[in-house]
Structures are given as structure tokens and as C-alpha cells.
Design an enzyme around this catalytic site. Structure first.
Site, PDB file in Angstrom:
ATOM      1  N   GLU A   1       1.899 -10.660  -0.267  1.00  0.00           N
ATOM      2  CA  GLU A   1       2.330  -9.268  -0.061  1.00  0.00           C
ATOM      3  C   GLU A   1       3.771  -9.208   0.438  1.00  0.00           C
ATOM      4  O   GLU A   1       4.140  -9.915   1.382  1.00  0.00           O
ATOM      5  CB  GLU A   1       1.407  -8.561   0.950  1.00  0.00           C
ATOM      6  CG  GLU A   1       1.695  -7.064   1.051  1.00  0.00           C
ATOM      7  CD  GLU A   1       0.622  -6.278   1.795  1.00  0.00           C
ATOM      8  OE1 GLU A   1      -0.166  -6.893   2.551  1.00  0.00           O
ATOM      9  OE2 GLU A   1       0.578  -5.045   1.629  1.00  0.00           O
TER      10      GLU A   1
ATOM     11  N   ASP B   1       0.848  -1.192   0.000  1.00  0.00           N
ATOM     12  CA  ASP B   1       0.000   0.000   0.000  1.00  0.00           C
ATOM     13  C   ASP B   1       0.885   1.243   0.000  1.00  0.00           C
ATOM     14  O   ASP B   1       2.095   1.149  -0.155  1.00  0.00           O
ATOM     15  CB  ASP B   1      -0.908  -0.034   1.240  1.00  0.00           C
ATOM     16  CG  ASP B   1      -0.078  -0.135   2.501  1.00  0.00           C
ATOM     17  OD1 ASP B   1       0.404   0.908   2.965  1.00  0.00           O
ATOM     18  OD2 ASP B   1       0.126  -1.265   2.999  1.00  0.00           O
TER      19      ASP B   1
ATOM     20  N   TYR C   1      -1.042  -1.761  12.202  1.00  0.00           N
ATOM     21  CA  TYR C   1       0.160  -2.010  13.018  1.00  0.00           C
ATOM     22  C   TYR C   1      -0.139  -1.699  14.476  1.00  0.00           C
ATOM     23  O   TYR C   1       0.562  -0.936  15.133  1.00  0.00           O
ATOM     24  CB  TYR C   1       1.356  -1.201  12.497  1.00  0.00           C
ATOM     25  CG  TYR C   1       1.821  -1.712  11.152  1.00  0.00           C
ATOM     26  CD1 TYR C   1       2.581  -2.872  11.081  1.00  0.00           C
ATOM     27  CD2 TYR C   1       1.453  -1.093   9.969  1.00  0.00           C
ATOM     28  CE1 TYR C   1       2.979  -3.388   9.859  1.00  0.00           C
ATOM     29  CE2 TYR C   1       1.847  -1.601   8.736  1.00  0.00           C
ATOM     30  CZ  TYR C   1       2.606  -2.744   8.690  1.00  0.00           C
ATOM     31  OH  TYR C   1       3.002  -3.263   7.487  1.00  0.00           O
TER      32      TYR C   1
END
Ligand SMILES: *[C@@H]1O[C@H](CO)[C@@H](O)[C@H](O)[C@H]1NC(C)=O
Ligand SMILES: *[C@@H]1O[C@H](CO)[C@@H](O)[C@H](O)[C@H]1NC(C)=O
Ligand SMILES: *[C@@H]1O[C@H](CO)[C@@H](O)[C@H](O)[C@H]1NC(C)=O
Length: 494
Positions: free
Chosen positions: A463, A78, A227
Site C-alpha cells: 500500500e 482507500d 490512525y
């Protein structure tokens, strides 16, 4: 062609395709692992940018607060700049250089550049200390609702900070750790920069310690669930103090580390969980420097090693049938690279001091640790049941549909017309391979049965992240040094 020429050519081809002995080409993998960081760059790209499908992005980052927060790294697939994983990534890149830099002569400058790309940004983020620390640029919820190239971002570049009244001890202490580790990287290379890094690190650490609190409470929905800090901040205080002790030799930091009274029952070393890393870092004082004040950390480090060593009586982690360390379904490879980094580092300490350690009654040598490291890294590079390299651009079979916006949308260089938030999803749902190779990116990896689907939608497997690659830089350098007697010449004292 004469026979000699044919033989020479055959050897060259064999070397180029991974070495005559069947070992992976660790040098090639190392170069690529560093190239990946260029693909994650935010800000104005330098003229020597090698991943040329990327272009400038986020050039107004910080303007929401009238400050300059350009630069730094996007964490993964991202376009958000998350402070906690970025700082951890920078710490691990710096630690890679500190432990294994002498084994990466051709790549040392690239590794230092990768560290500096992180610290240049972290210094900007630290500029308002002691009144605030910037810890994030980008609204993650809006960003995740779009599939856009970084060059086209149209979502709010909101700026987030921690302050004395809305504290974030873990992110501030990790920022301190990154700045200290980098100050050691540049100590003899750029003295002025190194001093600035260390001074700023001390400010960040004092801020972290003085205003204690979890950033997940202060910043809630913009850091969670992305996170979120699950382990609290005691481990980052320990980690920051460990680095400051290493850089300053001021015993007050070691006393501080002891005073935290941390319970070391953890095998997880990650952007969130620092305990095993701090134990290994401080163990060096005991193993190599024979500093009795650090012997407790040596015990903790060795307990960690025994917990991850297969067939050890106290092993508490799992391995896949193909032999890959398996800790979590989401982005498991981050634990493989962080764990093997610590094993490489501990193996180096043991070897440097001509010592061994024990798990129960079993004597563990540095060679044994090194073999486990090699097994894991070779698995990543293709020696696995799927015959698949998990590093993009390494080997013949590697992930082609990684979960990464920039890699999956045609390059800005070929088509500078903006591809909007929703428009980008046609590329997300497309079955075709990504058009732009994010060379060196290591993905989340296979499942617990060694199966990998190469599916862009399965982000837990496909990812890449900066904190998968950062420790791998050190481990690959370690493996470039031969197993054979030649290693002895290279193992000069650190
Ligand atoms: C911070 O988070 C950890 C883990 O969730 C928790 O145990 C601790 O109590 C929190 N500390 C504060 C000061 O809120
Ligand atoms: C050691 O660090 C402490 C805490 O930051 C500081 O108060 C002290 O002055 C330092 N001592 C030396 C000799 O630099
Ligand atoms: C991974 O997911 C599978 C299937 O959902 C589950 O059975 C397994 O326990 C998970 N493993 C780990 C290590 O979380």
C-alpha cells in the site's frame, strides 16, 4: 549515422535510463514522487491534472454538516480523508519545499501545488474555529468493507470534528503545524494566502492547547485502529510550537516548547510521533543561528542521529541484510523516508554552518549522513537485493499490484458506469497488474529480509501512503544536488 551522433545518442540513452555513473535519476524520481499526489486528490480536479485516469470525486463532502469539505487527499489505498495523516503529509511537503526547494527548480511549482491542495482543504476544515475543527470525512469501517474507485464511492461520507467538549489536541496541533509550514512556503509567493494560513494556524494551535485531549478518546472507532494516536498529544504540541516559533520568532513559543519537558527517547518520526522532527527543526536555531536557548534541542537531534546511524555505538534501530532501515513490519517505508528526511536536513544544517557532530568518540560529518541518505534512497529506487524499485513507474521492475482501489479498478474515464462496493473485489482478487499506474507511489516495501511479494492483499507491503512520499520529495531534491565540488556553489545560505 556519424560516430558523434551515435555517441551522443548513447549518452542520452544512458542518462534517460538512470545516468552514466550508475546513480539513480533523482530528478525523474522527484517529478514522479510529486505526480503521485495528483492520484490521491479528492474533489474537483483542475484542467492540468496529469494523472488522467482519475476524475472528480467526493464533490458533496461536508454536506452532512452543511459545509464545504471538498478537496484534500485520500491518505492511501482507500477513500477516507483522515485529518491527522493529511495534516502531517502537508507539513512534510511544506518542510520539503522550505529546506530543499532551491534544488527542485523544475518541480518547485508542482511541490507548491501539492502543499496547497492540502492547505486549501485544511483551511476549510478550520473555518469553524474556535468552536470546532473538522478532522475527517468518510466512514472508515464502511469504506474498508468496499473496494470502490473514489469516483464511485457509495459509503457514508460522514463528517467528524473535534470540539471543546470532545477535544483532539494532536490533530489540531498537527493542523496548526501544516498551516504554519505552508505559510512559510507562500510567504513571498502569495502574501495574502500566507497571512491567512498563519492566522488560522494560530487559532488551531490555541484550540489544541486550550482543549487538551486525545482524539482517539473523542472519536474512538472512527479513527482507531486506522490512525489511532498511540503517542498522545504532547509531541504534537511541541511540534506545533516549534513551527510557530520558526515562523514568528516569538520566544513565547520556544518557552512553551521547553515547558512541555518532553522525554526525547524516540527514534520514530511519523504521522503519530513528532519528537525527532521537532528536535531537528529547533536544532537549526542552535546549529545555524547559534541561538543558545535552543542548544538542548540540538543535543536531542544529535542523539536521534546517533540512534539511527549504523555502526554508531548507540544505534538502536535495525537494518535489513540489504541495508534498508527497518523499524516496523507495517508500511516500513514511511520510517525510511521520514528518517532520511531528518538526516538530510541535519546534514544540510551541519554543512551550512561548516560543523560536524559526534556519536560517542566518532566524528560524524554531513557527508557521512548524506551517504546514509543516499544508500536508503538508492535502495528504494532499485539498488537492493530484489533489484526492484519500490516507486511505481520508476525503473523497469516496480510494484504492479499495489493495494490501491483507484489504481486497481479500470479507470472511470474508460468506464463511467459505477462499479459497486462488492463488485470491485473481482479486481482486488485478480492476479493481473493494476490497470492504472499510480506514478510515483512508494509502497510499504519489503520485509526484514528484503523480500517483496507484490501482492495486493498484503497491504503492509503493497500500500502506498501520502506520508511515505511527502518527506521523500525533500530528500530526492537534496540528492539531485551533486556530491562533487559543484555542491559548494549550490550550498548558499538559507
Ligand atoms: C492521551 O494518550 C496518551 C497515550 O495513550 C496517554 O498517556 C495520556 O494519558 C492521554 N491523555 C489524556 C488527557 O487522556
Ligand atoms: C507572542 O505569542 C504570545 C502567545 O501567543 C502572545 O500572547 C504575544 O502577544 C506574542 N508576542 C508578540 C510580540 O507578538
Ligand atoms: C516482523 O514480523 C516477523 C514475523 O512475524 C517478526 O518475527 C519480527 O519480529 C517483526 N519485526 C518487527 C520489526 O516488527
Amino acid at each position: 549515422m556519424e560516430v558523434e551522433k551515435i555517441v551522443a545518442l548513447a549518452i542520452l540513452i544512458a542518462l534517460a535510463s538512470g545516468g552514466v555513473s550508475g546513480d539513480p535519476d533523482y530528478h525523474d524520481a522527484l517529478s514522479k514522487s510529486l505526480l503521485f499526489f495528483q492520484g490521491q486528490r479528492s474533489g474537483k480536479l483542475p484542467p492540468d491534472q496529469s494523472l488522467t485516469w482519475r476524475a472528480n470525486s467526493g464533490l458533496a463532502d461536508g454536506s452532512a454538516e452543511n459545509v464545504d469539505l471538498t478537496g484534500g487527499y485520500y491518505d492511501a489505498g482507500d477513500n477516507v480523508k483522515f485529518g491527522l495523516p493529511m495534516a502531517f503529509t502537508t507539513t512534510m511537503l511544506a518542510w520539503s519545499v522550505l529546506e530543499f526547494g532551491r534544488w527542485m527548480p523544475k518541480e518547485l511549482n508542482h511541490a507548491r501545488e501539492a502543499v496547497r491542495w492540502g492547505t486549501d482543504y485544511l483551511l476549510k476544515a478550520s473555518a469553524p474555529l474556535p468552536s470546532a475543527l473538522y478532522v475527517q470525512v468518510g466512514d472508515p469501517n464502511a469504506d474498508h468493507d468496499c473496494w470502490e474507485r473514489p469516483e464511485d464511492m457509495s459509503t457514508p461520507r460522514s463528517v467528524f470534528k473535534v470540539t471543546p467538549s470532545t477535544p483532539g489536541t494532536e490533530v489540531a496541533a498537527e493542523t496548526a503545524a501544516a498551516l504554519v509550514a505552508a505559510s512559510l512556503v507562500f510567504k513571498h509567493v502569495d502574501v495574502g494566502y500566507s497571512k491567512k494560513l498563519l492566522q488560522t494556524a494560530k487559532k488551531a494551535f490555541a484550540f489544541a492547547d486550550r482543549y487538551r485531549g486525545n482524539y482517539s478518546d473523542s472519536l474512538a472507532s472512527v479513527v482507531c485502529p486506522f490512525y489511532c494516536s498511540y503517542t498522545g498529544f504532547q509531541d504534537e504540541l511541541l511540534w506545533g510550537a516549534a513551527w510557530l516559533y520558526k515562523a514568528t520568532r516569538n520566544s513565547s513559543y520556544l518557552s512553551f516548547a521547553h515547558s512541555l519537558g518532553i522525554n526525547y527517547n524516540s527514534e520514530t518520526f511519523s504521522w503519530d510521533s513528532k519528537i525527532p522532527g521537532a528536535a531537528v527543526l529547533l536544532a537549526r536555531e542552535s546549529v545555524v543561528d547559534e541561538n543558545e536557548a535552543a542548544s538542548g534541542f540540538r543535543e536531542q537531534a544529535e542523539r536521534f542521529v546517533c540512534n539511527v546511524l549504523p555502526k554508531s555505538s548507540s544505534v538502536s534501530v535495525n537494518y535489513t541484510p540489504g541495508g534498508l532501515l527497518y523499524m516496523l513490519n507495517g508500511s516500513n517505508m514511511q520510517y525510511v523516508t521520514s528518517t532520511t528526511f531528518l538526516l538530510s536536513t541535519y546534514a544540510k544544517y551541519l554543512k551550512t554552518s561548516s560543523q560536524t557532530m559526534k556519536c560517542g568518540d566518532v566524528v560524524v560529518t554531513s557527508l557521512r549522513l548524506r551517504k546514509l541518505v543516499k544508500k536508503q534512497v538508492d535502495y528504494i529506487l532499485g539498488d537492493n537485493p530484489s533489484r526492484m524499485s519500490y516507486m511505481v513507474g520508476y525503473g523497469d521492475e516496480f510494484p504492479r499490484r499495489i493495494h490501491h482501489r483507484g489504481s486497481s479498478i479500470p479507470s472511470f474515464r474508460l468506464n463511467a458506469e459505477a462499479i459497486g462496493c462488492d463488485e470491485g473485489f473481482q479486481f482486488y482478487y485478480d492476479d493481473k497488474p493494476n490497470p492504472n499506474e499510480l506514478t510515483g507511489a512508494v509502497v510499504g516495501g519489503p520485509d526484514e529480509n528484503d523480500k517483496f511479494t507484490d501482492d495486493r492483499e498484503d497491504y503492509s507491503q503493497s500500500e502506498p501512503t501520502t506520508y511515505i512520499n511527502a518527506p521523500l520529495v525533500g530528500t530526492l531534491s537534496y540528492l539531485t544536488a551533486s556530491f562533487r565540488p559543484r555542491e559548494r556553489c549550490l550550498s548558499v545560505k538559507n
